[in-house]
Design an enzyme around this catalytic site. Structure first.
Site, PDB file in Angstrom:
ATOM      1  N   ASP A  59       0.852  -1.186   0.000  1.00 14.21           N
ATOM      2  CA  ASP A  59       0.000   0.000   0.000  1.00 14.21           C
ATOM      3  C   ASP A  59       0.886   1.234   0.000  1.00 14.21           C
ATOM      4  OD1 ASP A  59      -1.740   2.086   0.496  1.00 14.21           O
ATOM      5  OD2 ASP A  59      -2.772   1.105   2.165  1.00 14.21           O
ATOM      6  N   ASN A  86       3.657   5.842  -9.334  1.00 16.03           N
ATOM      7  CA  ASN A  86       2.408   6.021 -10.072  1.00 16.03           C
ATOM      8  C   ASN A  86       1.166   5.962  -9.185  1.00 16.03           C
ATOM      9  OD1 ASN A  86       0.497   5.717 -12.519  1.00 16.03           O
ATOM     10  ND2 ASN A  86       0.181   3.808 -11.390  1.00 16.03           N
ATOM     11  N   TYR A 150      -6.412  17.296  -3.485  1.00 18.00           N
ATOM     12  CA  TYR A 150      -5.816  16.426  -4.514  1.00 18.00           C
ATOM     13  C   TYR A 150      -4.833  17.229  -5.351  1.00 18.00           C
ATOM     14  CZ  TYR A 150      -5.424  13.770  -8.851  1.00 18.00           C
ATOM     15  OH  TYR A 150      -4.933  13.111  -9.959  1.00 18.00           O
ATOM     16  N   ALA A 152      -3.312  20.024  -4.618  1.00 15.81           N
ATOM     17  CA  ALA A 152      -2.158  20.445  -3.822  1.00 15.81           C
ATOM     18  C   ALA A 152      -1.170  19.296  -3.650  1.00 15.81           C
ATOM     19  CB  ALA A 152      -2.617  20.954  -2.461  1.00 15.81           C
ATOM     20  N   LYS A 154      -0.627  16.860  -5.752  1.00 18.20           N
ATOM     21  CA  LYS A 154       0.066  16.664  -7.021  1.00 18.20           C
ATOM     22  C   LYS A 154       1.020  17.825  -7.317  1.00 18.20           C
ATOM     23  CE  LYS A 154      -1.564  12.675  -8.323  1.00 18.20           C
ATOM     24  NZ  LYS A 154      -0.654  11.509  -8.466  1.00 18.20           N
TER      25      LYS A 154
END
Length: 250
Positions: A59, A86, A150, A152, A154
């Protein structure tokens, strides 16, 4: 493209979508590929299709899995040449509804996970003069409603890409990122936990804004991940390549 014979590649979140496509393309170019994911069934299916050669159940958001993943990979294959961060998490999360648990889940997978896994991988990437490819998003540099956390996360991964590229250049390690636009995969259902109705609304909204008139498919993005990891890109580092049908320029 230069063949990747003898190279060992680790792709997180490799059981489906962009990760599985990248793993398949690496394998087709001669690499020995290890994929990770939370669901053993999906990983087993990926291996059965011949897309990859090996898997480790892990995980990306679990801090204890990072060192274990690298230790197991080195035990099996003895080296590491390419790390592809990824695996991703996200949510449609208006600020008024954001909780610590929801924000932490996103950052655990998108920021903390790649950081800890890369730290664990560094000794082996230094030995091989390896390459790191981070998978980010158009929304890492494009604002969107209800995606602030999300986006932020990335954006953080994009900037870490640039910082790592400077920090690791003297070790011969290249670090780049591919910023993926809306791509057909199970991300909206599996990771963002949207209903079928919500998914259709999101897809229609995205499609209407993409200049090239379609959502991406995993191969659209995966081929650039493989290209950046290839020796053919030996003089490229610290770059974020956006692959999104032109969405980022609208």
């Amino acid at each position: 493209m230069t063949k990747l014979n003898t190279q060992v590649v680790l792709v997180t979140g490799g059981g489906a979508g962009i990760g599985l496509s990248a793993a398949s393309q690496f394998a087709n170019n001669g690499a020995r590929v290890v994929i990770t994911g939370r669901r053993q069934e999906a990983l087993e299916q990926a291996v059965r299709t011949g897309s990859c050669v090996d898997y480790i159940v892990a995980d990306a958001g679990n801090p204890s899995d990072a060192a274990r993943t690298i230790e197991e990979l080195i035990h099996r294959h003895g080296r590491l040449d390419v790390l592809v961060n990824n695996a991703g998490a996200g949510a449609i999360l208006p600020l008024s509804q954001a909780s610590f648990a929801q924000i932490n889940e996103i950052f655990s997978v998108n920021v903390f996970g790649p950081s800890l896994l890369t730290t664990a991988a560094l000794p082996y990437l230094k030995l091989s003069g390896g390459s790191i490819v981070n998978v980010t998003s158009t929304f890492g540099h494009k604002a969107a409603e209800a995606l602030s956390h999300y986006a932020a996360s990335k954006a953080a991964l994009e900037h870490m890409t640039r910082c790592w590229a400077l920090e690791l250049a003297h070790d011969g390690i290249r670090v780049n990122a591919v910023a993926a636009g809306p791509t057909e995969s199970n991300f909206l259902s599996e990771r963002m936990k949207l209903s079928a109705e919500q998914i259709e609304r999101v897809k229609a909204s995205e499609l209407a804004r993409i200049p090239l008139g379609r959502r991406g498919i995993p191969d659209d993005v995966a081929k650039w991940i493989v290209a950046l990891a290839s020796p053919d890109a030996a003089w490229i580092t610290g770059q974020v390549f956006t692959v999104d049908g032109g969405l980022s320029v609208t």
